[in-house]
Design a protein around this motif. Structure first.
Motif, PDB file in Angstrom:
ATOM      1  N   TRP A  71      45.221  36.635  21.562  1.00 12.26           N
ATOM      2  CA  TRP A  71      44.890  37.844  20.807  1.00 12.26           C
ATOM      3  C   TRP A  71      44.365  38.939  21.741  1.00 12.26           C
ATOM      4  CZ3 TRP A  71      46.284  39.714  16.432  1.00 12.26           C
ATOM      5  CH2 TRP A  71      46.618  38.879  15.370  1.00 12.26           C
ATOM      6  N   THR A  72      43.588  38.562  22.741  1.00 15.18           N
ATOM      7  CA  THR A  72      43.091  39.545  23.706  1.00 15.18           C
ATOM      8  C   THR A  72      44.241  40.207  24.440  1.00 15.18           C
ATOM      9  OG1 THR A  72      41.051  38.285  24.017  1.00 15.18           O
ATOM     10  CG2 THR A  72      41.632  39.872  25.736  1.00 15.18           C
ATOM     11  N   LEU A  73      45.230  39.420  24.834  1.00 14.36           N
ATOM     12  CA  LEU A  73      46.390  39.980  25.534  1.00 14.36           C
ATOM     13  C   LEU A  73      47.139  40.967  24.652  1.00 14.36           C
ATOM     14  CD1 LEU A  73      48.092  39.962  28.093  1.00 14.36           C
ATOM     15  CD2 LEU A  73      49.389  38.041  27.137  1.00 14.36           C
ATOM     16  N   VAL A  74      47.300  40.629  23.377  1.00 12.97           N
ATOM     17  CA  VAL A  74      47.980  41.529  22.432  1.00 12.97           C
ATOM     18  C   VAL A  74      47.201  42.843  22.295  1.00 12.97           C
ATOM     19  CG1 VAL A  74      48.638  41.855  20.014  1.00 12.97           C
ATOM     20  CG2 VAL A  74      49.136  39.692  21.165  1.00 12.97           C
ATOM     21  N   LEU A  75      45.886  42.735  22.149  1.00 15.19           N
ATOM     22  CA  LEU A  75      45.065  43.935  21.976  1.00 15.19           C
ATOM     23  C   LEU A  75      45.061  44.788  23.241  1.00 15.19           C
ATOM     24  CD1 LEU A  75      42.009  42.436  20.029  1.00 15.19           C
ATOM     25  CD2 LEU A  75      43.981  43.644  19.094  1.00 15.19           C
ATOM     26  N   GLN A  76      45.024  44.151  24.400  1.00 15.35           N
ATOM     27  CA  GLN A  76      45.026  44.893  25.658  1.00 15.35           C
ATOM     28  C   GLN A  76      46.321  45.673  25.859  1.00 15.35           C
ATOM     29  OE1 GLN A  76      41.627  45.100  27.123  1.00 15.35           O
ATOM     30  NE2 GLN A  76      42.891  44.934  28.941  1.00 15.35           N
ATOM     31  N   LEU A  77      47.448  45.014  25.669  1.00 17.36           N
ATOM     32  CA  LEU A  77      48.730  45.653  25.950  1.00 17.36           C
ATOM     33  C   LEU A  77      49.125  46.670  24.890  1.00 17.36           C
ATOM     34  CD1 LEU A  77      50.852  42.670  27.311  1.00 17.36           C
ATOM     35  CD2 LEU A  77      49.365  44.256  28.543  1.00 17.36           C
TER      36      LEU A  77
END
Length: 628
Positions: free
Chosen positions: A118-124
């Motif tokens: 989820w962090t990767l999705v929010l970051q990108l």
């Protein structure tokens, strides 16, 4: 033998790097002058001595040589005719990738693989990181090293200290947040090592900057004196103390502020990343001058916390559903025991409340009276279950809407908002290539022709301890009166367009100076000295930029009369006022570029205009307007 489990960042890094490189190429707009005028312009001057002007910060020795040194080292790997800004963007794309992966690793360490994804999705997907993350700001390097520092704690304490020290070298303002974090974990902090790293880092900065500026210089101290003791940064705007919380964060992370609020309601209320984000914003909030990019290091930390909240709520909902369906597959003996436990109305109400998801999914109209009885039997537990289910649905809705909004914001701000300033300088570069207009190309900048002297790069002086004018460093072209003539003149707010690190033009470019009041005694001579004298009599201690905004027609009339130019770049706000002046100097429109639909400071500049002015003959008779 135990099989090694690859962490999420180890599998994702090639794709994240590719995404950030594409992101860097996709950005085609102007955000903040520091992107072009701090490290990239210094790196360009380092590589091509005598071809550019440096901003006032270098005369005041506020900027360390560390960031320009990184850009110079990376630029050496590229062909010599590639502008410094191009290679710098690629370097910062890699640095943004490091920040993304550090945030993913931090989330996986504290909340598991689901939170990491989820962090990767929010970051990108975050529009602001796409807009500002790959630009050549020192804040991008600061963000990467602070996030890596936090991801290493507490397993690799020495790595944490070293990364925090590098962040402080790049941005001295990071020292305040690092000091607060150290005090909060003072029992676990290896203080002897931390003090040793701090002393070694200070010595390195002192040696590097002293060599760069040619005299004993400690830029973090100069930075502290100017921004804190003198309040010099207030010249560029002030904001209330709560601006980061009430304005910046909702703008930068969007609807995720709702997710943080849901976390305060149902948990997790606090986490290490959220606490670190607030610690980071606290000293920034104490300063009067605030900018969005200053809060950039807090964005990955808030993304990690939001991912933890989302994962927590999703897993709670899944557990509730799975327990409800599992109840239907109990053995006959379990059902009998359950029946025995719920023979009483109170026991039956608790049993129904515990399995409320099954009730909500399977009840029919005929059972509504019975359901009403169950709700009243144990309302606190029942409504808590219903609230949890509604929370799960609401958080999914908030996240979906948030992600859908990121794409249009990213496209608009990366491709359209304030694009004209960049396109104007790119047009001049293209025109120079097509028409044979002098352009710097690699080694050619070291022997720029008989009319342009080779100057050794020194950002503070020209050998005799005095600061020459910001045009005479570039060209010996003179009018009949001995005044310099320019290839390009930009009459707009200070640093309103990219500089030589982007355009790479081999010609002298005149721009308006905007040195703050505390350092104007060392400002270069004005291109409209008579009008500047009049402005100071009426307005006090003002800069060239302020004088031009006060009376653009008078200022431009003198500047063009004294210093003939080939090309003139102006913005919408000055075009109407300069109409008669442009005709007088035979300037004709060559290009028009869209700039923006709105302005954050109330001065809308919808278009940027490029004019070509004819002839370098005898200057027209000078007329100074004493009235605005």
């Amino acid at each position: 033998m135990t099989k090694h489990v690859r962490r999420t960042w180890q599998s994702a890094w090639p794709w994240v790097l590719l995404f950030r490189v594409c992101n860097a190429w996709f950005v085609a707009t102007y955000f903040d002058p520091d992107e072009f005028w701090q490290a990239p312009e210094s790196a360009h001057a380092w590589l091509h001595p005598g071809t550019t002007q440096l901003p006032w910060e270098h005369r005041a020795r506020l900027r360390s040589a560390f960031h320009p040194m990184l850009l110079v080292a990376f630029a050496k790997l590229w062909p010599t005719n590639i502008p410094v800004m191009t290679s710098a963007r690629m370097l910062h794309a890699g640095i943004a990738c490091v920040a993304d992966l550090a945030a993913v690793d931090l989330a996986e360490k504290h909340a598991g693989r689901s939170a990491a994804r989820w962090t990767l999705v929010l970051q990108l997907s975050n529009w602001f990181l796409c807009y500002a993350g790959t630009r050549c700001f020192a804040n991008g390097i600061e963000t990467a090293f602070l996030t890596v520092s936090l991801a290493m704690w507490p397993e690799r304490k020495m790595g944490t200290i070293l990364c925090a020290a590098i962040a402080c070298v790049v941005r001295p303002s990071a020292a305040a947040a690092c000091a607060i974090c150290s005090l909060l974990v003072w029992r676990a902090m290896p203080w002897i090592r931390a003090i040793g790293v701090a002393m070694a880092t200070s010595t390195f900065v002192l040696a590097l900057d002293s060599g760069y500026y040619g005299e004993l210089t400690f830029t973090p101290w100069n930075f502290f004196v100017f921004n804190i003791l003198q309040g010099g940064a207030d010249y560029y705007g002030v904001h209330p103390w709560h601006w980061y919380l009430t304005n910046a964060m909702p703008t930068m992370i969007g609807l995720l502020v709702v997710v943080i609020g849901m976390g305060f309601w149902k948990g997790p209320r606090w986490s290490l990343p959220l606490a670190a984000a607030f610690v980071w914003l606290f000293p920034l909030s104490m300063a009067k001058h605030k900018e969005f990019r200053f809060a950039l290091p807090a964005v990955p930390l808030l993304h990690v916390h939001c991912a933890m909240v989302i994962t927590s709520h999703m897993s709670r909902g899944n557990k509730t559903h799975s327990s409800a369906f599992a109840h239907g597959s109990h053995t006959a003996s379990n059902r009998m025991s359950s029946k025995a436990r719920v023979d009483s109305p109170e026991g039956e109400g608790k049993h129904m409340a515990k399995n409320m998801p099954t009730v909500l999914q399977r009840i029919g109209i005929a059972r509504l009276p019975h359901v009403f009885y169950e709700l009243t039997a144990d309302p606190s537990q029942t409504w808590a279950t219903v609230g949890m289910l509604l929370m799960q649905k609401n958080i999914r809705l908030v996240v979906v809407v948030h992600l859908l909004l990121q794409l249009p914001f990213s496209v608009y701000f990366c491709r359209y908002h304030q694009r004209g300033a960049v396109e104007a300088m790119r047009w001049l570069r293209t025109y120079a290539d097509a028409s044979g207009y002098p352009v710097s190309r690699g080694a050619a900048t070291h022997h720029m022709g008989a009319n342009v002297p080779r100057l050794q790069f020194n950002p503070s002086s020209d050998g005799d301890g005095t600061w020459q004018s910001h045009w005479s460093r570039f060209s010996e072209h003179r009018t009949s009166d001995g005044l310099p003539a320019f290839g390009v003149m930009v009459l707009a707010r200070c640093h309103a367009t990219p500089a030589q690190s982007f355009a790479n033009l081999h010609t002298n470019v005149a721009r308006l100076d905007c040195t703050p009041p505390s350092h104007r005694q060392n400002a270069p001579p004005s291109i409209a000295s008579a009008q500047m004298s009049h402005c100071k009599e009426v307005l006090g201690n003002v800069s060239e930029s302020d004088c031009f905004e006060w009376n653009p027609r008078a200022f431009a009339s003198e500047a063009l009369a004294r210093h003939p130019v080939d090309f003139l770049v102006i913005f919408d706000s000055a075009r109407n006022a300069l109409e008669s002046t442009l005709k007088l100097h035979h300037c004709r429109q060559r290009a028009q570029f869209f700039q923006s639909h709105f302005s954050s400071d109330g001065s809308l500049e919808k278009y940027v205009w490029v004019y070509q002015c004819g002839g370098r003959g005898k200057p027209a008779e000078l007329q100074i307007d004493s009235q605005r």
